[in-house]
Design an enzyme around this catalytic site. Structure first.
Site, PDB file in Angstrom:
ATOM      1  N   CYS A 237       0.912  -1.239   0.117  1.00 37.61           N
ATOM      2  CA  CYS A 237      -0.079  -0.049   0.017  1.00 37.61           C
ATOM      3  C   CYS A 237       0.889   1.168  -0.086  1.00 37.61           C
ATOM      4  O   CYS A 237       0.659   2.347  -0.773  1.00 37.61           O
ATOM      5  CB  CYS A 237      -1.056  -0.025   1.354  1.00 37.61           C
ATOM      6  SG  CYS A 237      -0.130   0.041   3.029  1.00 37.61           S
ATOM      7  N   HIS A 285      -2.554   1.244   6.556  1.00 38.20           N
ATOM      8  CA  HIS A 285      -3.136   1.137   5.182  1.00 38.20           C
ATOM      9  C   HIS A 285      -3.215   2.562   4.590  1.00 38.20           C
ATOM     10  O   HIS A 285      -3.506   3.416   5.502  1.00 38.20           O
ATOM     11  CB  HIS A 285      -4.163   0.515   5.134  1.00 38.20           C
ATOM     12  CG  HIS A 285      -4.673  -0.052   3.538  1.00 38.20           C
ATOM     13  ND1 HIS A 285      -3.910  -1.002   3.168  1.00 38.20           N
ATOM     14  CD2 HIS A 285      -5.221   0.609   2.620  1.00 38.20           C
ATOM     15  CE1 HIS A 285      -4.297  -0.953   1.785  1.00 38.20           C
ATOM     16  NE2 HIS A 285      -5.132  -0.087   1.471  1.00 38.20           N
ATOM     17  N   HIS A 297      -5.627   1.539  -4.572  1.00 36.18           N
ATOM     18  CA  HIS A 297      -4.721   1.204  -3.501  1.00 36.18           C
ATOM     19  C   HIS A 297      -4.139  -0.371  -3.860  1.00 36.18           C
ATOM     20  O   HIS A 297      -4.795  -1.022  -4.651  1.00 36.18           O
ATOM     21  CB  HIS A 297      -5.513   1.374  -2.104  1.00 36.18           C
ATOM     22  CG  HIS A 297      -6.540   0.256  -1.973  1.00 36.18           C
ATOM     23  ND1 HIS A 297      -6.901  -0.486  -0.717  1.00 36.18           N
ATOM     24  CD2 HIS A 297      -7.649  -0.150  -2.669  1.00 36.18           C
ATOM     25  CE1 HIS A 297      -7.883  -1.224  -1.011  1.00 36.18           C
ATOM     26  NE2 HIS A 297      -8.404  -1.008  -2.194  1.00 36.18           N
TER      27      HIS A 297
END
Length: 322
Positions: A237, A285, A297
């Site tokens: 990420c 994240h 993402h």
């Protein structure tokens, strides 16, 4: 974590029953536990990334300290030479009995000249010796800092090795869980769910430097998630967001929490394409906003870079790089 995952595999295997309703219930429970295992895995991955960011920073500092120590050692040698030269000059003027030498001057005028010269030499000596002490102290301080840095690096390397082993173990168990999931889906005749397509069009046009970041992220759709990776063939990420914004000329650390600390905080009503969205209370994240409540993402192990709504995970905050 590895122990829990192994127990989970055993428990799920024990509950596999042929009845369609029971199979569907098992699939739902397996989905939930896979999500939980993937969430825990990403936490460890981002911890790994953060330690690695620190290690790289410390390695750079160690290189700078090495250069500093080399320069200080050169200065120290020069100071030693200066003190030696002044000591020799003082001895040549006054000998080893300076008071007797001064008293034996041929005249009062010579006596005064000798006193003035001795005073000048003493002042020069004091300044030179003070410079020598300062150079020595700086050199010793730099060496202590270098020693501390080496010890810190060794600890970080051990932490990275431990995290790497944990990640690899967790991935093996997560892969096994997904294999069980596929087997259940095949037995029940169900199809695996897909959250979003990977070839979606951008809902809004990005402007300014953010356009380069969004365009780059959009070009990575469909590439696999790989922990610790920042491209060009796979990403995690924070690796994706750091690579995207690097294309816009903005350097971000390869870690979600560090990125959160590096951006300008904004509110949800200020979001525009290119901004970053951070998730979970521990900031484990991050995704890049593309407009219309959506982001690009790299979700988690076993999946690909894709588009999702930003509200499918708990949001911690928003930030604008640059």
């Amino acid at each position: 974590m590895a122990g829990r995952a192994a127990a989970l595999v055993t428990a799920v295997t024990a509950t596999l029953l042929p009845a369609p309703a029971q199979a569907q219930a098992s699939i739902a429970e397996l989905d939930r536990r896979i999500d939980q295992a993937a969430h825990q895995l990403e936490t460890v991955v981002e911890q790994y990334n953060e330690i690695r960011v620190d290690l790289l920073h410390n390695q750079k500092r160690a290189g700078e300290l090495s250069e500093t120590i080399e320069e200080l050692d050169q200065q120290l040698a020069i100071r030693h030479d200066q003190v030696g030269q002044l000591a020799a000059s003082t001895y040549r003027v006054n000998g080893n009995r300076p008071v007797v030498t001064l008293l034996s001057a041929a005249s009062a005028e010579n006596f005064v000249d000798q006193l003035l010269l001795a005073e000048v030499l003493n002042r020069d000596n004091e300044r030179t010796i003070a410079g020598l002490r300062a150079a020595r102290d700086q050199s010793e301080s730099a060496r202590r800092a270098a020693t501390t840095l080496v010890e810190r690096q060794q600890l970080q390397e051990r932490q990275l090795a431990a995290n790497r082993q944990q990640i690899e173990s967790d991935i093996r168990h997560l892969t096994e869980l997904r294999a069980r999931q596929r087997a259940l889906l095949n037995r029940s005749g169900a199809a695996a769910a897909s959250r979003s397509p990977t070839n979606t069009r951008l809902p809004e046009a990005a402007t300014g430097v953010a356009a380069a970041a969004v365009s780059f992220a959009h070009g990575q759709l469909g590439k696999p998630y790989r922990w610790g990776s920042a491209g060009p063939y796979s990403y995690d990420c924070s690796g994706l967001t750091s690579a995207a914004w690097a294309k816009a000329g903005v350097q971000l650390p390869h870690n979600a929490r560090r990125q959160f600390g590096a951006v300008t905080r904004i509110g949800k009503d200020q979001l525009r394409p290119g901004d970053l969205v951070f998730f979970y209370s521990n900031i484990q994240h991050v995704g890049i906003y593309i407009g219309a409540g959506q982001m690009i993402h790299a979700p988690r192990h076993g999946e690909v870079v894709r588009v999702d709504r930003i509200d499918y995970m708990p949001i911690r905050g928003y930030g604008r790089p640059g």
